[in-house]
Scaffold this motif. Structure first.
Motif: not given
Length: 108
Positions: A64-73, A81-89, A94-100
């Motif tokens: 849902s966070q990736l979709a919120a920033v328009g990530f479709t890849g 990971v970059k898009a997730l961190r953009q969505a949640e600065p 480490l947390a972004a990679v684990q969530l991914q």
């Protein structure tokens, strides 16, 4: 222990799907025949959500966070990971990679 295990950053996962399911079941019990079909479907959906594991909930949140920033890849990509961190600065790398990884392990 936080959402991702022991860490300096603690995150609490709150879920109230069981409360929502109980309210929907009561509404179904009190429903008119015309309302029953829709409420039966709503109860089934709520029960499905309530049965999800923590990892599945986190994976759904990541998507849902990736979709919120328009990530479709590809969710498994570095770009995700970059898009997730953009969505949640405030999210650490480490947390972004684990969530991914959880999102990849628990596809929709």
């Amino acid at each position: 222990m936080g959402i991702l295990g022991p860490s300096k950053e603690a995150t609490l996962l709150l879920r109230d799907a069981d409360v929502i399911t109980a309210v929907l079941r009561q509404a179904l019990a009190d429903a008119s025949p015309e309302e029953r079909g829709g409420l039966e479907r709503a109860v089934a959906i709520a029960e499905s959500i309530a049965a999800a594991t923590g990892a599945e909930v986190r994976a759904r949140w990541v998507r849902s966070q990736l979709a919120a920033v328009g990530f479709t890849g590809d969710v498994a990509s570095v770009a995700a990971v970059k898009a997730l961190r953009q969505a949640e600065p405030g999210l650490s790398l480490l947390a972004a990679v684990q969530l991914q990884k959880e999102a990849v392990a628990h596809p929709e």
